[in-house]
Design a protein around this motif. Structure first.
Motif, mmCIF file in Angstrom:
data_model
loop_
_atom_site.group_PDB
_atom_site.id
_atom_site.type_symbol
_atom_site.label_atom_id
_atom_site.label_comp_id
_atom_site.label_asym_id
_atom_site.label_seq_id
_atom_site.Cartn_x
_atom_site.Cartn_y
_atom_site.Cartn_z
ATOM 1 N N SER A 1 0.834 -1.204 0.000
ATOM 2 C CA SER A 1 0.000 0.000 0.000
ATOM 3 C C SER A 1 0.867 1.252 0.000
ATOM 4 O O SER A 1 0.551 2.244 -0.665
ATOM 5 N N ARG A 2 1.971 1.240 0.746
ATOM 6 C CA ARG A 2 2.886 2.377 0.785
ATOM 7 C C ARG A 2 3.596 2.543 -0.563
ATOM 8 O O ARG A 2 3.719 3.660 -1.084
ATOM 9 N N LEU A 3 4.073 1.437 -1.116
ATOM 10 C CA LEU A 3 4.786 1.497 -2.388
ATOM 11 C C LEU A 3 3.896 2.038 -3.501
ATOM 12 O O LEU A 3 4.319 2.859 -4.330
ATOM 13 N N VAL A 4 2.656 1.604 -3.524
ATOM 14 C CA VAL A 4 1.708 2.064 -4.538
ATOM 15 C C VAL A 4 1.503 3.575 -4.434
ATOM 16 O O VAL A 4 1.516 4.293 -5.452
ATOM 17 N N LYS A 5 1.303 4.062 -3.212
ATOM 18 C CA LYS A 5 1.103 5.511 -3.021
ATOM 19 C C LYS A 5 2.326 6.302 -3.482
ATOM 20 O O LYS A 5 2.195 7.397 -4.051
ATOM 21 N N LEU A 6 3.512 5.777 -3.217
ATOM 22 C CA LEU A 6 4.737 6.462 -3.630
ATOM 23 C C LEU A 6 4.866 6.502 -5.142
ATOM 24 O O LEU A 6 5.227 7.533 -5.722
ATOM 25 N N TRP A 7 4.608 5.396 -5.799
ATOM 26 C CA TRP A 7 4.664 5.365 -7.274
ATOM 27 C C TRP A 7 3.708 6.392 -7.874
ATOM 28 O O TRP A 7 4.051 7.089 -8.828
ATOM 29 N N VAL A 8 2.505 6.459 -7.317
ATOM 30 C CA VAL A 8 1.517 7.412 -7.825
ATOM 31 C C VAL A 8 2.014 8.844 -7.627
ATOM 32 O O VAL A 8 1.941 9.678 -8.538
ATOM 33 N N ALA A 9 2.539 9.150 -6.432
ATOM 34 C CA ALA A 9 3.015 10.501 -6.135
ATOM 35 C C ALA A 9 4.192 10.890 -7.014
ATOM 36 O O ALA A 9 4.334 12.062 -7.401
ATOM 37 N N GLU A 10 5.038 9.927 -7.344
ATOM 38 C CA GLU A 10 6.206 10.207 -8.180
ATOM 39 C C GLU A 10 5.829 10.395 -9.648
ATOM 40 O O GLU A 10 6.657 10.832 -10.447
ATOM 41 N N GLY A 11 4.609 10.050 -10.002
ATOM 42 C CA GLY A 11 4.180 10.221 -11.390
ATOM 43 C C GLY A 11 4.544 9.065 -12.292
ATOM 44 O O GLY A 11 4.528 9.204 -13.522
ATOM 45 N N PHE A 12 4.858 7.900 -11.705
ATOM 46 C CA PHE A 12 5.236 6.736 -12.516
ATOM 47 C C PHE A 12 4.027 6.066 -13.164
ATOM 48 O O PHE A 12 4.175 5.333 -14.147
ATOM 49 N N ILE A 13 2.842 6.272 -12.608
ATOM 50 C CA ILE A 13 1.651 5.549 -13.059
ATOM 51 C C ILE A 13 0.851 6.443 -13.997
ATOM 52 O O ILE A 13 0.446 7.556 -13.635
ATOM 53 N N LYS A 14 0.640 5.955 -15.195
ATOM 54 C CA LYS A 14 -0.135 6.704 -16.183
ATOM 55 C C LYS A 14 -1.593 6.241 -16.146
ATOM 56 O O LYS A 14 -1.875 5.042 -16.139
ATOM 57 N N PRO A 15 -2.539 7.173 -16.133
ATOM 58 C CA PRO A 15 -3.955 6.805 -15.965
ATOM 59 C C PRO A 15 -4.546 6.159 -17.213
ATOM 60 O O PRO A 15 -4.056 6.351 -18.328
ATOM 61 N N ASN A 16 -5.589 5.396 -16.984
ATOM 62 C CA ASN A 16 -6.436 4.934 -18.083
ATOM 63 C C ASN A 16 -7.892 5.059 -17.645
ATOM 64 O O ASN A 16 -8.185 5.400 -16.499
ATOM 65 N N TYR A 17 -8.794 4.786 -18.533
ATOM 66 C CA TYR A 17 -10.205 5.041 -18.252
ATOM 67 C C TYR A 17 -10.859 3.922 -17.434
ATOM 68 O O TYR A 17 -11.921 4.114 -16.860
ATOM 69 N N ASP A 18 -10.229 2.756 -17.386
ATOM 70 C CA ASP A 18 -10.871 1.602 -16.766
ATOM 71 C C ASP A 18 -10.459 1.359 -15.323
ATOM 72 O O ASP A 18 -11.159 0.663 -14.579
#
Length: 674
Positions: free
Chosen positions: A182-199
């Motif tokens: 859960s911590r790692l996921v939040k960090l990846w999102v904050a760093e901008g590593f995760i690109k959004p999609n519609y689904d």
């Protein structure tokens, strides 16, 4: 090689193998498409020919594949001895050091083979092996022209572009750290590593990345959640070294563990242990003070991860996105970092004024980009200002205790926290309709209520019936510091049908009142603690149709009547401190999906009933059920074992553990397998 040449080679292969009995080994296959092309040129001669393919990617061959785990201690030692002493036995004086060396390889065959090759070709003296034992990791990195890292780097080079920064980011965690997903996921999102999609949400995409890295055997699963998802993961020391090596080469991360570490302008700075202490830099020597000053003036820093106790290195960077603190003299300064996305402070020594509450500053409204605020180090109740409702990017807000003000009565200010997914632990949360409208997509909510009578309020004041309007809510935890009146609670409390996980603590409803819980159509996890006001529990058929995990801790229950019709898909049953319960109903054993019964400090009669259920299932040929029993005292273990023998159950295989202390995470001093 062009397509024509490849086809001709394939035809020649088919011609050569036709009519023959063959064994083909395809080593280290990276692409399933390559196998799809090759298999058409391999004839099936119906003569028990075999093809063996090895791959680092677990999903390539689906159910046909055999997943190999790390070697255990015995397997590791055997491989090591085969490499170092192929025709002789390890001398007794080298065995202790040898086993310690093997232990540091952490079950990775590549590491064992490489270190074994080194020791097998060098002088076999006790002093030599003791020196190797002290620094196995460094030797593995440098020996044989960096063979280990070169082989492992192939896994990195073949990663998709979206996974490469996520993988390198694992280098921020200390050696042997248990990484919370859960911590790692939040960090990846904050760093901008995760690109959004519609689904999918960003968190769902990131969890998919975690599973992909597990499938590629770059990270290992440490533990699972009660819903079966990955809770924590780990990284082998050599894989971590690969992360750090590539990350520093590409100036992706600057890891500071020594005073002479280069301090060029870096985007991500990781400070481990006591090097985070300001005194360590400023008082020991002038050169160390210069290092600290340079860090403070790093205007390009986007991430600062400060571990261990010591004063936070206040980096003056308006680009700062991620801030992880071990200690800080001033929390308020953090809320002036206008581009901050992720902030956590978990030290138990957070300096706040000597008052019963701590008030977050109104400047929190300046954090327009903040996504995650975690401050579990503040042990007192935190009072949030009204400006907390003006943080539109907020996704996760977590404190030990936080008091939220009521939102403005209308939505005329335009602020709706569409991104908010996690909120807790909110003290005496007033679930007014305005609050529901302000966070329409909340998924995880933790609330706590103390004695409402101190204000002369009734439960209607807290509007518990409005929880039903959180139609995206998946996980809900209710804590009552004092048990509420049953009738008041039943009249007020309503659950949304979207719930998959529910925890009720110190809630003295009667067991038959749980019908309101059992009827939830998507409920998979139910945790009850200090629950119950009655003698027996008789669930109804047709309830708990999707419940997979049930935990009861220190509940008031003596008689429990249930079978496979009441919990048709239950996988895990956990009973903790159930001293009054007579036994586990035998019908629980008839649940086809049941995988584990875990008992912690329960009565011996409950433990014995679990063994009887296991015996019955094994007699029917069902070998998938595990029974784990933890008993606090060794003398109770011995008493229980004698009772097992008297009942004629000594041939049943189960695990029993004991701990002489009262810790939540007990140290298991001994193990018995019957």
């Amino acid at each position: 090689m062009d397509e024509k040449d490849a086809h001709e080679i394939g035809e020649q292969l088919h011609k050569t193998l036709s009519g023959m009995r063959y064994l083909i080994v395809l080593d280290d296959m990276w692409s399933i498409e390559l196998w799809d092309e090759i298999k058409f040129f391999i004839p099936n001669n119906c003569n028990r020919s075999r093809i063996i393919a090895t791959t680092r990617i677990s999903t390539h061959f689906g159910s046909m594949g055999l997943a190999l785990s790390f070697l255990d201690d015995d397997q590791s030692w055997k491989l090591f001895c085969d490499r170092v002493f192929p025709r002789e036995v390890c001398p007794p004086e080298l065995e202790e050091s040898g086993r310690k060396i093997v232990k540091r390889c952490q079950g990775l065959p590549l590491a064992i083979v490489v270190i074994g090759g080194l020791l097998g070709s060098s002088s076999r003296t006790q002093s030599k092996w003791e020196n190797v034992e002290k620094d196995v990791r460094s030797i593995l990195i440098t020996v044989e022209d960096n063979r280990c890292l070169r082989l492992l780097s192939l896994s990195y080079s073949r990663l998709p572009a979206c996974l490469k920064p996520c993988f390198l980011y694992l280098g921020i965690f200390p050696e042997d750290d248990v990484i919370r997903v859960s911590r790692l996921v939040k960090l990846w999102v904050a760093e901008g590593f995760i690109k959004p999609n519609y689904d999918q949400s960003l968190e769902e995409i990131a969890e998919g990345y975690i599973e992909d890295l597990v499938d590629r055997n770059l990270i290992s699963v440490n533990s699972l959640r009660s819903n079966g998802k990955i809770k924590a993961c780990g990284v082998h020391d050599l894989v971590r070294e690969l992360c750090i090596s590539i990350a520093e080469k590409e100036k992706f991360i600057c890891s500071i563990s020594e005073i002479n570490t280069p301090q060029e302008m870096q985007c991500r700075i990781v400070i481990h242990g006591n090097t985070a202490q300001e005194e360590y830099f400023s008082h020991v020597s002038e050169s160390k003070s210069l290092v600290f000053d340079k860090l403070k003036s790093n205007s390009l820093a986007r991430s600062l991860i400060c571990r261990g106790r010591g004063h936070l290195l206040h980096v003056k960077s308006r680009l700062l996105r991620v801030l992880i603190e071990g200690y800080s003299e001033s929390i308020d300064n953090t809320f002036l970092q206008v581009n901050l996305r992720f902030f956590t402070q978990e030290s138990k020594h957070v300096p706040i004024p000597n008052a019963s509450t701590y008030h977050l500053p109104s400047s929190i409204s300046l954090l327009w980009n903040v996504q995650t605020l975690i401050m579990t180090g503040v042990v007192r109740e935190v009072v949030a200002p009204s400006q907390i409702w003006e943080t539109p990017q907020l996704r996760h807000l977590k404190f030990n205790y936080i008091s939220l003000p009521d939102p403005p009565p209308t939505l005329t200010d335009g602020f709706v926290l569409h991104n908010l997914q996690t909120l807790g632990c909110v003290v005496n949360f007033r679930c007014r309709k305005e609050a529901c409208k302000r966070m329409p997509n909340i998924k995880k909510l933790h609330v706590s209520y103390d004695d409402f009578s101190r204000k002369g309020d009734t439960w209607s004041y807290y509007c518990l019936q409005n929880f039903v309007f959180f139609d995206k809510l998946e996980s809900l935890q209710f804590d009552f510091l004092l048990p509420p009146n049953r009738n008041d609670l039943l009249q007020s409390l309503m659950f949304p049908s979207s719930l998959t996980k529910l925890s009720l603590n110190n809630c003295e409803l009667e067991w038959n009142d749980l019908t309101i819980v059992g009827s939830l159509p998507h409920l998979e996890v139910l945790k009850l603690k200090f629950f119950g006001d009655g003698f027996s529990w008789n669930p109804l058929e047709g309830e708990y149709l999707r419940l997979r995990y049930l935990k009861m801790e220190r509940c008031k229950l003596k008689c429990w009547n249930a079978d496979d019709t009441h919990f048709p898909v239950l996988e895990n049953l956990v009973l903790d401190g159930m001293h009054d319960l007579n036994e586990i109903p035998s019908g629980i054993g008839d649940i086809n999906t049941l995988q584990c019964i875990h008992l912690v400090n329960c009565s011996l009669s409950v433990a014995l009933s679990a063994i009887k259920i296991l015996e019955e299932q094994e007699s029917l040929g069902n070998q998938g059920l595990q029974v784990k029993i933890h008993i606090r005292d060794k003398w109770r273990v011995e008493k229980f074992m004698r009772q097992v023998e008297r009942e004629g159950l000594s041939g049943i295989s189960f695990q029993i553990e004991y701990s002489p202390c009262f810790e939540e995470e007990p140290f298991y001093a001994d193990k018995y397998v019957i």
